[in-house]
Design an enzyme around this catalytic site. Structure first.
Site, short mmCIF file in Angstrom:
data_model
loop_
_atom_site.label_atom_id
_atom_site.label_comp_id
_atom_site.label_asym_id
_atom_site.label_seq_id
_atom_site.Cartn_x
_atom_site.Cartn_y
_atom_site.Cartn_z
N SER A 1 9.07 -12.45 2.67
CA SER A 1 10.47 -12.41 3.12
C SER A 1 10.82 -11.01 3.62
O SER A 1 10.63 -10.03 2.91
CB SER A 1 11.41 -12.79 1.98
OG SER A 1 11.18 -14.12 1.59
N GLU B 1 13.84 -6.37 2.56
CA GLU B 1 13.12 -6.58 1.30
C GLU B 1 11.73 -5.94 1.39
O GLU B 1 11.20 -5.44 0.41
CB GLU B 1 12.98 -8.07 0.99
CG GLU B 1 12.29 -8.34 -0.33
CD GLU B 1 12.44 -9.78 -0.80
OE1 GLU B 1 11.49 -10.27 -1.43
OE2 GLU B 1 13.49 -10.40 -0.55
N ARG C 1 15.68 -7.77 -6.78
CA ARG C 1 14.60 -7.18 -5.95
C ARG C 1 14.62 -5.65 -5.99
O ARG C 1 14.32 -4.99 -4.99
CB ARG C 1 14.69 -7.67 -4.49
CG ARG C 1 14.58 -9.16 -4.32
CD ARG C 1 13.23 -9.72 -4.76
NE ARG C 1 13.22 -11.16 -4.69
CZ ARG C 1 13.55 -11.97 -5.69
NH1 ARG C 1 13.92 -11.45 -6.86
NH2 ARG C 1 13.52 -13.28 -5.56
#
Length: 308
Positions: free
Chosen positions: A213, A304, A161
């Site tokens: 998320s 995130e 990520r």
């Protein structure tokens, strides 16, 4: 290009939260881009590049600078599986078009929100795949130095990520070159894509505005042995990661509300907007989650989503 003032940003995000941009400009071509770069340089102001707004929380006070909204959303497929795509192209559209034309390599991303550029910046992934697996190169321009550069895959510094671009937001992504596989069985590709979409609908609170998320899943190698052992017993370790949702749920935070925001009862790593949430409500829930998970498991959760 017309530079607008005091434009509400709430409609441009999937969270439907946030204050206005002091300045706002849609970039449709390189002339618009040049005007925007000169405006930034002349006025010495902050800038923010807004993609699909799907991984984003904009604060209630808005953005004191110029928000740039690129619209480079073309795509060209070639017989050998090479795809040239504008980085503003919507991921749901790109995935459907690839599968529908019989190109294998993106079907795993069925239901993935946002733009192609946003997927590259965040090295988006799911079901064991990541965008880095199919990216050959991406062209970008530095909004401060005006440098144009083509980044090969290895130059992007991809990790979980994360990417070079996430840590260098002065680079605006223009066009990506992807490598897919020609596959004549488009019905099978479309079936897999739809299965992924249905998986998300079933498990994620897509009926409410959200930003996806909230926290990154945790790498097993970064956690203490006792925590990993508990996760093993609960059979939640996948691909050497433990879901952030696992810790949030074990901290009994599912359903917790602050103002108009709520930790989803459907999926603990989602915060949803019940209709009138403010950014401060979401930020307070984020702080609560971090504090409770740290206190109970000595685990540090990492965001995130991007907060602007």
């Amino acid at each position: 290009m017309f530079i607008e003032e005091n434009i509400p940003l709430k409609p441009y995000t999937t969270f439907k939260i946030g204050g206005p941009a002091k300045f706002f400009a849609v970039l449709k071509n390189f002339n618009d881009l040049e005007v925007a770069v000169n405006f930034i340089e002349k006025n010495k102001i902050n800038f923010f590049i807004l993609g699909g707004g799907s991984n984003l929380l904009i604060k209630d006070e808005g953005f004191d600078g110029i928000v740039l909204k690129p619209q480079f959303d073309y795509v060209n497929f070639f017989e050998d599986g090479i795809v040239n795509v504008g980085c503003s192209k919507s991921m749901p559209e790109l995935v459907f078009e690839a599968c529908n034309l019989g190109y294998k390599g993106l079907e795993w991303a069925g239901g993935l929100p946002g733009t192609c550029g946003g997927a590259i910046v965040n090295n988006a992934g799911c079901f064991g795949f990541e965008i880095k697996d199919i990216l050959l190169e991406v062209s970008a321009i530095n909004l401060i130095t005006k440098e144009f550069r083509i980044f090969k895959n290895k130059d992007c510094n991809f990790s979980y990520r994360d990417s070079f671009f996430k840590n260098h937001p002065e680079w605006l992504l223009i066009e990506a070159k992807l490598k897919l596989e020609p596959d004549n069985d488009k019905s099978e590709l479309l079936k897999i894509m739809q299965e992924k979409i249905e998986y998300r609908k079933e498990r994620h609170p897509l009926e409410y505005p959200n930003a996806g998320s909230v926290f990154k899943n945790l790498l097993v190698e970064n956690l203490k042995e006792d925590i990993v052992e508990i996760a093993k017993q609960d059979n939640v370790i996948k691909a050497n990661k433990i879901p952030a949702a696992y810790f949030i749920e074990k901290a009994s935070l599912k359903g917790k509300k602050i103002g108009g925001a709520q930790i989803s009862e459907k999926h603990a790593n989602f915060i949803i907007n019940l209709g009138n949430a403010k950014a401060i409500d979401v930020l307070n829930l984020i702080d609560l989650i971090k504090e409770e998970v740290k206190n109970k498991f000595d685990v540090n959760l990492e965001l995130e989503i991007e907060v602007v």
